[in-house]
Design a protein around this motif. Structure first.
Motif, mmCIF file in Angstrom:
data_model
loop_
_atom_site.group_PDB
_atom_site.id
_atom_site.type_symbol
_atom_site.label_atom_id
_atom_site.label_comp_id
_atom_site.label_asym_id
_atom_site.label_seq_id
_atom_site.Cartn_x
_atom_site.Cartn_y
_atom_site.Cartn_z
ATOM 1 N N PHE A 25 0.828 -1.204 0.000
ATOM 2 C CA PHE A 25 0.000 0.000 0.000
ATOM 3 C C PHE A 25 0.867 1.260 0.000
ATOM 4 C CE2 PHE A 25 -3.661 -2.537 1.902
ATOM 5 C CZ PHE A 25 -4.380 -2.499 0.716
ATOM 6 N N GLY A 26 2.022 1.205 0.675
ATOM 7 C CA GLY A 26 2.910 2.361 0.679
ATOM 8 C C GLY A 26 3.448 2.682 -0.701
ATOM 9 N N LEU A 27 3.832 1.643 -1.455
ATOM 10 C CA LEU A 27 4.268 1.871 -2.833
ATOM 11 C C LEU A 27 3.108 2.325 -3.708
ATOM 12 C CD1 LEU A 27 6.611 -1.226 -3.360
ATOM 13 C CD2 LEU A 27 7.305 1.156 -3.064
ATOM 14 N N ALA A 28 1.934 1.740 -3.490
ATOM 15 C CA ALA A 28 0.766 2.125 -4.288
ATOM 16 C C ALA A 28 0.378 3.576 -4.040
ATOM 17 C CB ALA A 28 -0.413 1.202 -3.968
ATOM 18 N N ALA A 29 0.638 4.088 -2.823
ATOM 19 C CA ALA A 29 0.282 5.472 -2.512
ATOM 20 C C ALA A 29 1.061 6.460 -3.358
ATOM 21 C CB ALA A 29 0.536 5.744 -1.031
ATOM 22 N N LEU A 42 6.269 1.268 -9.971
ATOM 23 C CA LEU A 42 5.637 1.324 -8.656
ATOM 24 C C LEU A 42 4.421 0.411 -8.594
ATOM 25 C CD1 LEU A 42 5.761 5.111 -7.670
ATOM 26 C CD2 LEU A 42 6.927 3.211 -6.547
ATOM 27 N N LEU A 43 3.628 0.397 -9.671
ATOM 28 C CA LEU A 43 2.460 -0.481 -9.716
ATOM 29 C C LEU A 43 2.882 -1.942 -9.628
ATOM 30 C CD1 LEU A 43 -0.583 -0.928 -10.100
ATOM 31 C CD2 LEU A 43 -0.215 -0.820 -12.571
ATOM 32 N N GLY A 48 3.371 -6.705 -6.512
ATOM 33 C CA GLY A 48 4.240 -7.813 -6.136
ATOM 34 C C GLY A 48 4.313 -8.020 -4.630
ATOM 35 N N PHE A 49 4.508 -6.928 -3.876
ATOM 36 C CA PHE A 49 4.617 -7.075 -2.423
ATOM 37 C C PHE A 49 3.287 -7.497 -1.801
ATOM 38 C CE2 PHE A 49 8.695 -4.844 -2.539
ATOM 39 C CZ PHE A 49 9.379 -5.550 -1.560
#
Length: 405
Positions: A25-29, A42-43, A48-49
């Motif tokens: 969620f942090g990367l998605a933000a 980033l997507l 992936g995570f």
């Protein structure tokens, strides 16, 4: 069946789900504020995570379950279960990370993500091979499916409503607990019925033992923990801007004690610094803009500044709140402060600008304060300690003492 689980592995599975959710969620933000190839990366990283977190949680939970000792794991269904998870997570994040995340889009994404989690679980369960039949209770299948959809919807809504690190933590914790709850609810409705060895069908394809699966799961746990720790590394502070006298930072971005001193400067002094063109001593100031460009599903829209309630920094871009929702703007927070009318907008925090005509409530909180901005969807914005006196004065809340005669 559920009572026989190893409590330490159960706890580990929940932690893995939370860490995977936090990193994903942090990367998605950051997706909405990143253009081009970096946005796709980033997507992919976020999907992936999240997928690795969900899948690893599932198989840690499988190792925690009292599965018959003769069980082995078919490699192909195990891999397919991960691919299903990665695919649906990626599609769901893509839908809510482009354009305006409408309620219908979030519901559709949650249904897809929930269905993917359920499919991943039951495909992974039936990768277990041995001298037994696996029987599922229909009622628990329905309940676990409902939990998966609700957890997906809740995680996406909290993620979309983010306003800082606390929202991200809440989103990750809620998502991790809910996904784990779905898994253990489904496992509670599952039983093994043994069969004679001469009736056990021969397994086609590659088969991995529980020990091999344990090694794979341990490696993925390390990957998730490493990604979580790397995500916590703070970004470097902005460098001094050459266009400012002496190489100063913009007033609200100067680090350490310099920030405290600059933020107490008067508005007239600060406006000269921030609104003059970069080459521009003696040149006329830039006129305040009347509209702000924001991203929409069909392109770029221009929003009148009278509709703007708040502007929040999001990496190198900003999120503009118009009283109903946040939308991404390509400006940085410093660029927005420079272009907006300083008589109407005030930077109350290093990451927040508010519109004074829309401030409906001010309250002291801790060392700082908070303001509530009006609109169909009121929003709360933090105020740093150094800005409390200025915003109180700008709102007309400072008491004046009459002169003595």
């Amino acid at each position: 069946m559920f009572a026989g689980h190893d409590p330490y592995l159960v706890a580990l599975s929940v932690i893995v789900a939370i860490l995977g959710g936090y990193t994903g969620f942090g990367l998605a933000a950051r997706i909405r504020g990143t253009p081009g190839l970096a946005r796709r990366l980033l997507l992919a990283g976020a999907a992936g995570f999240l997928a690795v977190g969900i899948w690893t949680m599932h198989f840690v939970g499988m190792l925690a379950a009292p599965i018959p000792p003769a069980a082995a794991y078919l490699v192909l269904p195990t891999i397919i279960s991960f691919l299903i998870c990665a695919l649906v997570v990626g599609i769901s994040l893509f839908f809510v990370s482009i354009g305006d995340p409408s309620r219908q889009r979030v519901i559709a994404s949650a249904l897809l993500l929930g269905a993917g989690i359920v499919s991943m679980h039951y495909v992974g369960v039936h990768a277990v091979s041995g001298p037994f039949h696996i029987v599922h209770r229909p009622g628990m299948i329905l309940l676990s499916s409902l939990i998966a959809v609700l957890s997906a919807y809740g995680g996406l809504r909290i993620y979309l409503a983010r306003q800082g690190g606390l929202r991200l933590v809440l989103s990750a914790v809620a998502f991790g607990i809910a996904v784990s709850g779905m898994h253990y609810t489904a496992m509670h409705g599952m039983t093994f019925s043994t069969m004679p060895l001469d009736m056990v069908p021969m397994s086609d394809g590659l088969v991995a033992s529980a020990q091999v699966l344990s090694l794979v799961v341990a490696l993925l746990c390390f990957v998730i923990a490493a990604g979580f720790l790397l995500f916590l590394v703070p970004e470097p502070r902005p460098r001094p801007l050459a266009g400012f006298p002496g190489g100063f930072y913009p007033a609200s971005e100067a680090p350490g004690p310099v920030s405290e001193g600059l933020q107490t400067a008067s508005r007239s002094d600060r406006s000269v610094m921030t609104t003059a063109p970069l080459g521009g001593i003696g040149q006329p100031r830039q006129l305040p803009v009347q509209r702000i460009p924001v991203e929409a599903a069909d392109g770029t829209r221009l929003v009148d500044v009278t509709e703007i309630r708040a502007i929040r920094a999001d990496a190198h871009y900003t999120m503009v709140h118009d009283g109903q929702r946040e939308r991404m703007c390509s400006w940085s927070i410093s660029e927005a402060e420079t272009k907006l009318d300083p008589a109407v907008f005030i930077r109350v925090h290093r990451s927040h600008i508010v519109s004074l005509p829309h401030v409906a409530f001010l309250r002291k909180e801790g060392d700082g304060a908070i303001v509530e901005l009006d609109g169909p969807q009121p929003t709360i914005v933090p105020v740093s300690r150094a800005k409390i006196a200025e915003i109180r004065a700008r709102l007309g809340l400072t008491k004046t003492v009459p002169p003595r005669h």
